[in-house]
Design an enzyme around this catalytic site. Structure first.
Site, mmCIF file in Angstrom:
data_model
loop_
_atom_site.group_PDB
_atom_site.id
_atom_site.type_symbol
_atom_site.label_atom_id
_atom_site.label_comp_id
_atom_site.label_asym_id
_atom_site.label_seq_id
_atom_site.Cartn_x
_atom_site.Cartn_y
_atom_site.Cartn_z
ATOM 1 N N ARG A 108 0.692 14.126 13.622
ATOM 2 C CA ARG A 108 1.125 13.934 12.231
ATOM 3 C C ARG A 108 1.106 15.221 11.389
ATOM 4 O O ARG A 108 0.354 15.361 10.439
ATOM 5 C CB ARG A 108 0.301 12.831 11.570
ATOM 6 C CG ARG A 108 0.443 11.530 12.334
ATOM 7 C CD ARG A 108 -0.282 10.401 11.682
ATOM 8 N NE ARG A 108 0.459 9.955 10.482
ATOM 9 C CZ ARG A 108 -0.053 9.034 9.680
ATOM 10 N NH1 ARG A 108 -1.246 8.536 9.889
ATOM 11 N NH2 ARG A 108 0.632 8.643 8.618
ATOM 12 N N ASP B 67 4.911 0.376 12.065
ATOM 13 C CA ASP B 67 3.696 -0.266 11.550
ATOM 14 C C ASP B 67 3.589 -1.725 11.971
ATOM 15 O O ASP B 67 2.574 -2.361 11.705
ATOM 16 C CB ASP B 67 3.633 -0.177 10.014
ATOM 17 C CG ASP B 67 3.485 1.247 9.557
ATOM 18 O OD1 ASP B 67 3.678 1.509 8.361
ATOM 19 O OD2 ASP B 67 3.193 2.113 10.399
ATOM 20 N N ARG C 133 -8.376 -0.722 4.774
ATOM 21 C CA ARG C 133 -7.552 0.311 4.124
ATOM 22 C C ARG C 133 -6.222 -0.266 3.659
ATOM 23 O O ARG C 133 -5.655 0.201 2.686
ATOM 24 C CB ARG C 133 -7.299 1.458 5.103
ATOM 25 C CG ARG C 133 -8.528 2.259 5.449
ATOM 26 C CD ARG C 133 -8.159 3.494 6.213
ATOM 27 N NE ARG C 133 -7.046 4.174 5.552
ATOM 28 C CZ ARG C 133 -6.367 5.173 6.118
ATOM 29 N NH1 ARG C 133 -6.687 5.593 7.321
ATOM 30 N NH2 ARG C 133 -5.380 5.758 5.486
ATOM 31 N N CYS D 162 -4.847 12.065 13.773
ATOM 32 C CA CYS D 162 -5.544 10.791 13.520
ATOM 33 C C CYS D 162 -5.308 9.910 14.746
ATOM 34 O O CYS D 162 -4.700 10.321 15.718
ATOM 35 C CB CYS D 162 -5.010 10.129 12.250
ATOM 36 S SG CYS D 162 -3.333 9.597 12.458
ATOM 37 N N LYS E 270 0.847 -1.202 0.000
ATOM 38 C CA LYS E 270 0.000 0.000 0.000
ATOM 39 C C LYS E 270 0.878 1.244 0.000
ATOM 40 O O LYS E 270 0.645 2.185 -0.758
ATOM 41 C CB LYS E 270 -0.885 -0.010 1.247
ATOM 42 C CG LYS E 270 -1.513 1.326 1.585
ATOM 43 C CD LYS E 270 -2.364 1.284 2.835
ATOM 44 C CE LYS E 270 -1.613 1.504 4.098
ATOM 45 N NZ LYS E 270 -1.319 2.898 4.468
ATOM 46 N N ASN E 271 1.910 1.244 0.850
ATOM 47 C CA ASN E 271 2.696 2.459 1.028
ATOM 48 C C ASN E 271 3.694 2.708 -0.098
ATOM 49 O O ASN E 271 4.401 3.713 -0.096
ATOM 50 C CB ASN E 271 3.389 2.447 2.396
ATOM 51 C CG ASN E 271 2.376 2.571 3.521
ATOM 52 O OD1 ASN E 271 1.197 2.860 3.287
ATOM 53 N ND2 ASN E 271 2.800 2.325 4.747
HETATM 54 C C1 EPZ Z 1 4.294 6.843 6.336
HETATM 55 O O1 EPZ Z 1 3.479 7.827 6.944
HETATM 56 C C2 EPZ Z 1 3.436 5.599 6.232
HETATM 57 N N1 EPZ Z 1 2.267 5.880 5.385
HETATM 58 C C3 EPZ Z 1 2.989 5.167 7.625
HETATM 59 O O2 EPZ Z 1 2.230 3.967 7.490
HETATM 60 C C4 EPZ Z 1 4.226 4.877 8.459
HETATM 61 O O3 EPZ Z 1 3.840 4.542 9.768
HETATM 62 C C5 EPZ Z 1 5.141 6.101 8.499
HETATM 63 O O4 EPZ Z 1 5.449 6.553 7.155
HETATM 64 C C6 EPZ Z 1 6.437 5.746 9.208
HETATM 65 O O5 EPZ Z 1 7.301 6.807 9.264
HETATM 66 C C7 EPZ Z 1 2.427 5.882 4.041
HETATM 67 O O6 EPZ Z 1 3.506 5.658 3.515
HETATM 68 C C8 EPZ Z 1 1.196 6.160 3.223
HETATM 69 P P1 EPZ Z 1 6.260 10.233 8.387
HETATM 70 P P2 EPZ Z 1 3.949 9.389 6.944
HETATM 71 O O7 EPZ Z 1 6.172 11.490 7.595
HETATM 72 O O8 EPZ Z 1 4.707 9.677 5.699
HETATM 73 C C9 EPZ Z 1 6.500 13.413 11.911
HETATM 74 C C10 EPZ Z 1 0.374 2.566 7.804
HETATM 75 O O9 EPZ Z 1 -0.115 2.014 8.798
HETATM 76 N N2 EPZ Z 1 6.414 14.423 10.850
HETATM 77 O O10 EPZ Z 1 7.408 9.296 8.129
HETATM 78 O O11 EPZ Z 1 2.755 10.200 7.251
HETATM 79 C C11 EPZ Z 1 5.219 12.584 12.045
HETATM 80 O O12 EPZ Z 1 4.298 13.254 12.889
HETATM 81 C C12 EPZ Z 1 0.842 4.001 7.892
HETATM 82 O O13 EPZ Z 1 0.519 2.007 6.683
HETATM 83 C C13 EPZ Z 1 6.554 15.767 11.185
HETATM 84 O O14 EPZ Z 1 6.738 16.115 12.348
HETATM 85 O O15 EPZ Z 1 4.922 9.375 8.198
HETATM 86 C C14 EPZ Z 1 5.723 11.307 12.647
HETATM 87 O O16 EPZ Z 1 5.863 11.472 14.040
HETATM 88 C C15 EPZ Z 1 0.619 4.579 9.269
HETATM 89 N N3 EPZ Z 1 6.456 16.692 10.203
HETATM 90 C C16 EPZ Z 1 7.111 11.130 12.020
HETATM 91 O O17 EPZ Z 1 7.484 12.442 11.552
HETATM 92 C C17 EPZ Z 1 6.251 16.354 8.886
HETATM 93 O O18 EPZ Z 1 6.194 17.248 8.016
HETATM 94 C C18 EPZ Z 1 7.151 10.174 10.848
HETATM 95 O O19 EPZ Z 1 6.164 10.596 9.930
HETATM 96 C C19 EPZ Z 1 6.118 14.980 8.567
HETATM 97 C C20 EPZ Z 1 6.209 14.038 9.564
#
Ligand code: EPZ
Length: 426
Positions: A123, A309, A401, A118, A24-25
């Site tokens: 996030r 995850d 999802r 969420c 998915k990702n």
């Molecule tokens: C991706 O989410 C995945 N989703 C998530 O999978 C996964 O858990 C996550 O990466 C792991 O890092 C998809 O790829 C669609 P991040 P993403 O940006 O990109 C903070 C699942 O279950 N952050 O890597 O949204 C954020 O709050 C899902 O399949 C900022 O602070 O995650 C988090 O604490 C859930 N500012 C951390 O970084 C930003 O601008 C990692 O977030 C962006 C992120």
């Protein structure tokens, strides 16, 4: 809302073979990347999960045309008809934010609803926005929407203050069509990011350092079509490895890339699970649980560390370990929503800030529970499989999802599991 009913067995004896679906990702950013060209993109090994249909609806609204034949998708955006990703789409799926970079790069304008918090934390997307501003975009936030404009994005040197998968993906897509060179530092290394970059290179992007923390992208004027395979879903594979770890029989997983799961496989082996790659066949793994499960402390971290995850799923296994395990969640600020539901099934878990202290071995007994997010739902299915008696999981739309027909895959292994459709619910 649909439900899933499971008749569990504390001595789980499943056997058979499961085919792991595409990631998915990986497919979500790949679909967003198709905005970067007027030509057709062909994607194979598509997982038929709810989030894919959500982003395809969003893409059609932006002007994309697509056809989905089994697990193969053809998608083409000859012209951008709209540049707005509404709150309806973003609320349904945060990954809608991945159209921001491509829309800005291709079209010079994007209006994307600001994703709310969420079930797994706040996030924010500040790192996406700061990076795009450095590339020349002017971005304002009005009434819950991001309004972004850029006549032409230009290269920049950007260092992510923390690793962000979506931020890396948005910026590498934007940089592919920017004027000049962009250097991205502290990039995420997830296989899904690598899979996206490999697609972009097939489309004509000039990217050095794929799979490394620093990437250099030389912008080009146009990108073309491509034909690309989506990698297997390492989190679905990991989830089924935990099924195997809880199971006294042996199950076979097809379509697994073990190199994407090294830390998960290592932790499972340390806890006593037998995991063997099939010497005769690529991407096939056999898994067998042990009668005595050893407790393991786990701390989630960005790839190649233990994936966040997989945290909820591994927690279920640790409820059956002989001793205490400490699960530390470092990526998201509230990713323990599964714990309260596991307590209803008889687990002994206490949460202190970023840690869940799991005491085992605690036999679980079936109960009615509620799913809250995608991976929490998966953990409830795992718990239901080993709980004595009946477990009913509500709101399984969360599960749909990211897992393709999970109850059918489990039923094919011998699990007593069925989906109760809305109309059947008495
Ligand atoms: C991706 O989410 C995945 N989703 C998530 O999978 C996964 O858990 C996550 O990466 C792991 O890092 C998809 O790829 C669609 P991040 P993403 O940006 O990109 C903070 C699942 O279950 N952050 O890597 O949204 C954020 O709050 C899902 O399949 C900022 O602070 O995650 C988090 O604490 C859930 N500012 C951390 O970084 C930003 O601008 C990692 O977030 C962006 C992120």
């Amino acid at each position: 809302m649909a439900k899933i009913k499971i008749l569990g067995n504390q001595q789980l004896r499943l056997s058979g073979t499961v085919k792991i679906s595409g990631a998915k990702n990986a497919v979500l950013p790949a679909i967003a990347a198709s905005l970067l060209t007027k030509e057709a993109i062909y994607l194979h090994n598509i997982p038929l999960v709810k989030d894919v249909f959500t982003i395809l609806t969003l893409m059609r609204g932006l002007g994309a045309e697509y056809s989905l034949e089994k697990e193969s998708l053809t998608i083409q955006t000859r012209s951008i008809l709209s540049d707005e990703a509404s709150y309806e789409h973003v609320r349904a799926m945060r990954a809608s934010i991945l159209v921001l970079g491509p829309l800005l790069a291709r079209h010079g304008k994007a209006i994307v609803a600001l994703p709310g918090g969420c079930a797994i934390g706040s996030r924010p997307i500040d790192l996406h926005i700061h990076g795009l501003e450095k590339m020349g975009a002017s971005i304002s936030l009005e009434h819950g929407y991001i309004h972004a404009h850029a006549k032409k994005l230009h290269g920049a040197e950007i260092e992510f203050e923390k690793k962000t998968v979506g931020g890396t993906e948005n910026l590498v897509m934007a940089a592919s069509l920017a004027r000049g060179e962009t250097i991205l530092r502290n990039c995420s290394l997830e296989p899904e990011v690598v899979n996206l970059c490999q697609l972009l290179v097939k489309m004509g992007a000039k990217i050095e350092g794929i799979g490394e923390e620093t990437m250099r992208i030389k912008g080009v004027d146009d990108l073309g079509g491509a034909d690309h395979e989506i990698i297997p879903d390492r989190i679905e594979a990991g989830t089924f490895l935990v099924v195997g770890a809880l199971n006294q029989g042996e199950i076979t997983l097809e379509g697994v890339q073990p190199e994407h799961l090294t830390t998960v496989i290592e932790k499972l082996r340390f806890s006593g699970t037998e995991i063997l790659a099939d010497p005769q066949r690529d991407n096939v793994v056999k898994v067998k649980g042990s009668a005595e499960i050893k407790p393991q402390d786990v701390t989630t971290s960005p790839y190649p560390g233990f994936p966040t995850d997989m945290q909820a799923q591994f927690t279920v296994l640790m409820t059956q370990a002989e001793g205490t395990s400490i699960i530390t969640e470092t990526i998201f600020d509230r990713r323990f929503s599964h714990v309260n539901e596991l307590l209803r099934l008889g687990a002994n878990i206490e949460v202190f800030q970023d840690k869940a202290i799991v005491k085992g071995k605690t036999p679980l007994s079936g109960a009615e529970v509620i799913a809250s997010d995608l991976r929490a739902s998966a953990s409830l299915v795992l718990a239901g499989l080993i709980a004595s008696g009946e477990t009913v999981i509500n709101d399984v739309e969360h599960l749909d999802r990211g897992y393709e027909k999970i109850e059918e895959k489990l039923k094919s292994l011998g699990a007593q599991i069925e989906r109760i459709k809305n109309e059947e619910i008495s």
